[in-house]
Design a protein around this motif. Structure first.
Motif, mmCIF file in Angstrom:
data_model
loop_
_atom_site.group_PDB
_atom_site.id
_atom_site.type_symbol
_atom_site.label_atom_id
_atom_site.label_comp_id
_atom_site.label_asym_id
_atom_site.label_seq_id
_atom_site.Cartn_x
_atom_site.Cartn_y
_atom_site.Cartn_z
ATOM 1 N N ALA A 59 0.776 -1.169 0.016
ATOM 2 C CA ALA A 59 -0.106 -0.085 0.008
ATOM 3 C C ALA A 59 0.989 1.463 -0.054
ATOM 4 C CB ALA A 59 -1.085 -0.011 1.166
ATOM 5 N N VAL A 71 0.892 -4.816 10.643
ATOM 6 C CA VAL A 71 1.661 -5.434 9.742
ATOM 7 C C VAL A 71 1.961 -4.948 8.352
ATOM 8 C CG1 VAL A 71 1.662 -7.718 10.912
ATOM 9 C CG2 VAL A 71 -0.102 -7.040 9.132
ATOM 10 N N VAL A 72 3.195 -5.031 7.945
ATOM 11 C CA VAL A 72 3.499 -4.773 6.554
ATOM 12 C C VAL A 72 3.892 -6.051 5.890
ATOM 13 C CG1 VAL A 72 4.788 -3.586 5.003
ATOM 14 C CG2 VAL A 72 4.383 -2.457 7.133
ATOM 15 N N ARG A 74 4.921 -8.000 3.138
ATOM 16 C CA ARG A 74 6.187 -7.758 2.218
ATOM 17 C C ARG A 74 5.932 -8.589 0.753
ATOM 18 N NH1 ARG A 74 8.986 -6.474 6.671
ATOM 19 N NH2 ARG A 74 8.983 -4.318 6.803
ATOM 20 N N GLN B 357 8.217 5.312 5.907
ATOM 21 C CA GLN B 357 6.949 4.528 6.323
ATOM 22 C C GLN B 357 7.396 3.395 7.262
ATOM 23 O OE1 GLN B 357 4.417 3.193 3.090
ATOM 24 N NE2 GLN B 357 2.841 4.570 3.961
ATOM 25 N N THR B 358 8.304 2.503 6.771
ATOM 26 C CA THR B 358 8.361 1.316 7.502
ATOM 27 C C THR B 358 9.031 1.497 8.716
ATOM 28 O OG1 THR B 358 10.413 1.045 6.005
ATOM 29 C CG2 THR B 358 8.562 -0.353 5.552
ATOM 30 N N VAL B 361 6.244 1.928 11.743
ATOM 31 C CA VAL B 361 5.509 0.674 11.561
ATOM 32 C C VAL B 361 6.089 -0.336 12.554
ATOM 33 C CG1 VAL B 361 4.701 -1.148 10.243
ATOM 34 C CG2 VAL B 361 4.368 1.040 9.475
ATOM 35 N N GLN B 365 4.976 -2.312 15.955
ATOM 36 C CA GLN B 365 4.978 -3.630 15.921
ATOM 37 C C GLN B 365 5.777 -4.192 17.364
ATOM 38 O OE1 GLN B 365 6.274 -5.215 12.386
ATOM 39 N NE2 GLN B 365 4.661 -7.061 12.528
#
Lengths: 516, 368
Positions: A59, A71-72, A74, B357-358, B361, B365
């Motif tokens: 996204a 979560v991402v 991948r 962005q990561t 996040v 987490q």
């Protein structure tokens, strides 16, 4: 909402591609054990949304919560390890390997100890869910329904928590659909969530607990399908102004225009079906629908009738009593045949050429060429009139064909072919992947052409569509054609059985006596 | 961060800018090469680019170099537009020269221009025949055209060497591998007072313009373009693939064969072993440099002709090796192919978002 019961939630997720916003701030939730329908027309953003959930694309904005944690995802590998399984519309299986080998390949190393354990597990699971597939069979021998079961099994074996199915019923017979639904309900009752992508409203009403409707990349509504009618859901999908399904009157055709006599062609590839003694007769002023599940010889039939494949015996295809099987597509066009092919971009239209050039592709005879010289003004004029009359959304007549959406390109191609006032029109999958609004305008075009006396042959995998527009209907199975009956004298269940090949066991019936 | 992004529609502008960018990049890289050789790049380019255009003799020689390039590239462009990979212009040119020479040597001092016409025709037909061999093999056995046309280039070359060492050798030539000098009537009329440029350059330009008109203004040309860019669509529309393949191959063969016979009856005036310094291969680059458009190819051929001339002058004036032409052509083709990427893709500047962005996040987490 009970937070701990939520499996997945999407919050304000957006994804942009050059020139298009595929998803615009989409939010949705999915509870454990819920069957959620994701509804929308083509291009509404369904595929992009599930691709993000399955980790194929990421996204641009927004976030994704899996069991309450952000979560991402991948990659599809990561999605699988989290317990997300997906069955794609076009199966990703190896034809030359066995069922067990295919499943083995999808597993991480060390997931199972040895082949015997895996085999036992496959047999156990397929028995438990009535997903009958023999682990030793080779995939190229499997029917489409069996291949789908293999794909589902492959997901189940990895203890899937969320199963995504992309248009799973488009390749199944009505009987197979019922079987699939039973499996999905069992899975849901055991706590597995299911995301079911479809544009077939009847199925959604029959199966799903809840439906989220996407339109133009945004969430356009949410409903409990059981409380709605297919019509009211369709309104949410296409907006209020579009004309939805209509009933068309049925007619009986007159003189025979196109006839095949024991038309046979060998398969073009080792996994093809070819055609075996196909006998059909197409009459002036009627629409003959050919039903069948993909891969049962539709391509071979279309290529043989259109003249792209000229291997058939000279006398096996007749137009107006003339033997045409050895004539190529251009020569058959001179006899009054037009053809809407299965593959729009790349067959029906040259992707890199403009709509004007694509008009010239099959319409050169319409006064667009003078002694070999192209008349550019006439070409653009005709292209503009086709674009205008068929409400094709595009930049202008000089836009490249590849820049159009599938539905708009299909409207253009059908418009171009109908514009030639054909005596015989061969039409493959007229509304495949086309939104509801465009589909009904294509249907009206075909009916109008029929009423003007043309003979139309429609090959489609959408049985509802065939019942709506055809006057007579026949089914194709493994390269053999059933006899044709009047649509009003049969029903979906009967044709559904023919699609699965039941007509081959019956005594060879007489070819439609009504016309004799 | 720089990113590439697919274009919605192919860029027309870029398809013409790309060869210009490639030429600029080629000049930059070759400047480094010149510096390494201890030559001032400005001097080098003066010799390479300005030199060939400086006086009428050089201009004539430029046309001599341009003619075979233009003829071959026009034919090749027709093939490549139809997606037919004919690499055989060199062989077709050589065979055209050989057969043309045979006819020219049959003439005597009384022969008129009629005999010249027959000679030119014979050269063109020989080129067609040489192109027909791989086409027939392709039609019958689906052989790979790239391989067969390349192989026939070598066969053509050795056939020519056999001819010039054997049956066509000048009996009074002291055993030198050369034919007798052709009779005056068998020589193409020149177009300038001094120099060797003949009317073949005019014919070459006329053929190129004619091919351009056929390609872009007629139905057969349209069918050819459809066939080249999308075969299933051509089959769907009912265009005959046989007709298209045979026409482009035979046209290309005829043009290359004509180029060959126009060399021996034009600037050379006899058959010698070195009829072509690889015109047939350089024409491939010319065809692409001209965007496979015969009108563009006219300019591309003159440009490539300039390079050939320039490297001759560079040898004389700067003492540079002959290999320089090959190097130039190689670098140019390399950059041209690379720049064509820009036709379908654009390069955009995008702030590096994914990293920013990561990061948050992952902390979230961790906290959860």
């Amino acid at each position: 909402m009970k937070q701990d019961n939520l499996l997945l939630s999407l919050w304000q997720v957006s994804k942009r591609y050059p020139g298009v916003v595929a998803n615009d701030k989409v939010s949705l939730t999915l509870a454990k054990g819920e069957i959620l329908a994701l509804l929308g027309e083509n291009g509404a953003g369904k595929s992009t949304l599930v691709k993000m959930i399955y980790g194929v694309v990421q996204a641009d904005e927004g976030s994704l919560l899996w069991q309450g944690k952000e979560v991402v995802i991948r990659s599809p590998n990561m999605a699988r390890s989290m317990g997300i399984g997906m069955v794609f519309q076009h199966f990703s299986v190896f034809e030359t390997l066995s069922v067990q080998e295919n499943i083995e390949l999808s597993l991480d190393a060390g997931f199972v100890k040895d082949a015997a354990t895996l085999r036992a597990k496959i047999i156990e699971l397929s028995a438990a869910y009535e997903l009958k597939v023999d682990p030793d069979r080779y995939v190229h021998n499997l029917s489409i329904g069996e291949r789908q079961r293999l794909e589902i099994l492959r997901c189940l074996i990895q203890n899937v928590k969320l199963l995504i199915l992309d248009e799973p019923t488009s390749v199944l017979t009505p009987q197979e659909v019922a079987g699939l639904f039973k499996v999905l309900r069992t899975l849901a009752s055991e706590g597995c969530s299911i995301l079911f992508i479809s544009h077939k409203l009847k199925e959604v009403t029959a199966l799903c607990d809840r439906a989220v409707i996407l339109r133009g990349g945004k969430v356009n509504g949410e409903c409990v399908p059981a409380n709605e009618t297919p019509d009211s859901i369709a309104r949410m999908m296409v907006g209020s102004e579009a004309v939805l399904s209509e009933r068309y009157h049925k007619t009986i055709g007159s003189d025979e225009l196109l006839v095949t006599r024991d038309l046979s062609v060998p398969p073009t590839n080792p996994f093809g079906t070819g055609l075996t003694k196909v006998n059909l007769s197409l009459h002036k002023g009627e629409i003959l629908g050919i039903a069948g599940v993909a891969g049962n010889g539709q391509e071979d039939l279309l290529e043989a009738l259109s003249g792209e494949d000229t291997r058939a015996e000279a006398g096996s295809i007749l137009i107006n009593g003339r033997k045409v099987a050895k004539l190529n597509a251009g020569e058959r066009r001179l006899l009054g045949m037009s053809y809407v092919p299965a593959d729009r971009l790349g067959q029906g239209a040259v992707p890199d050429m403009s709509l004007a050039d694509n008009t010239l592709l099959t319409s050169a005879r319409k006064g667009l060429v003078n002694r070999g010289l192209i008349l550019p003004h006439k070409v653009v004029e005709l292209a503009k009139s086709i674009i205008h009359r068929n409400d094709v959304k595009c930049h202008n007549a000089h836009a490249q064909a590849k820049s159009l959406s599938g539905g708009n390109l299909q409207k253009f191609i059908i418009g171009r072919e109908v514009d030639q006032n054909p005596e015989v029109l061969i039409c493959a999958h007229p509304t495949w992947g086309v939104d509801i609004g465009a589909a009904s305008s294509i249907h009206r075009q075909l009916i109008e052409l029929r009423d003007n006396g043309a003979a139309i042959l429609v090959v489609s995998e959408d049985i509802d569509e065939l019942f709506m527009i055809s006057d007579r209907i026949a089914a194709l199975y493994e390269g053999q054609l059933s006899h044709a009956v009047h649509t009003e004298q049969t029903n979906i269940e009967e044709v559904g059985k023919w699609i699965a090949g039941s007509f081959m066991n019956e005594d060879k019936p007489q070819e439609d006596v009504k016309h004799a | 961060m720089l990113k590439t992004q697919a274009r919605l529609e192919s860029s027309k502008l870029m398809s013409w800018l790309s060869p210009l960018i490639a030429i600029v990049l080629t000049m930059l890289v070759s400047s480094i090469m010149f510096l390494a050789l201890g030559i001032n790049p400005t001097t080098a380019f003066k010799v390479f680019i300005i030199g060939p255009l400086s006086d009428s003799y050089n201009l004539g020689e430029l046309m001599v170099k341009t003619t075979p390039l233009l003829l071959c590239a026009t034919g090749l462009a027709l093939c490549y537009k139809a997606n037919i990979w004919n690499i055989g212009a060199e062989g077709q040119l050589l065979v055209g020269a050989l057969v043309g020479s045979y006819f020219a040597l049959q003439a005597n001092d009384d022969s008129g221009y009629g005999w010249l016409a027959i000679t030119l025709l014979a050269g063109a037909v020989a080129g067609m025949f040489w192109a027909a061999i791989p086409t027939l093999l392709h039609q019958l056995f689906h052989t790979n055209l790239i391989l067969t046309t390349i192989m026939l280039n070598y066969i053509g070359l050795y056939l020519l060497l056999w001819g010039v060492h054997g049956p066509l050798i000048d009996p009074e030539g002291f055993g030198f591998p050369e034919s007798a000098i052709f009779a005056d009537a068998l020589l193409l009329p020149t177009i300038m007072e001094d120099g060797r440029a003949s009317i073949s350059i005019v014919l070459a330009v006329v053929f190129a313009i004619g091919s351009g008109i056929i390609l872009y203004r007629t139905l057969p040309g349209f069918q050819l373009r459809v066939f080249g860019s999308d075969q299933p669509a051509a089959r769907y529309a009912g265009y005959s693939s046989k007709f298209i393949i045979w026409s482009v191959m035979l046209s290309a063969g005829a043009l290359a064969g004509f180029a060959g016979v126009a060399e021996v009856t034009g600037p050379i005036g006899q058959l010698i072993p070195q009829v072509s310094p690889g015109y047939g291969y350089a024409a491939i680059i010319v065809a692409y440099l001209g965007r496979l458009n015969p009108f563009g190819i006219i300019f591309a051929a003159f440009f490539m002709g300039t390079l050939y001339m320039g490297s001759d002058l560079a040898q004389i004036e700067l003492g540079m090796p002959t290999a320089i032409t090959g190097l130039f052509q190689g670098i140019l083709l390399f950059f041209l192919l690379a720049c064509d990427f820009l036709i379908h893709y654009k390069i955009i500047w995008q702030p590096n978002k994914s990293n920013s962005q990561t990061a948050p996040v992952s902390t979230k987490q961790g906290a959860a």
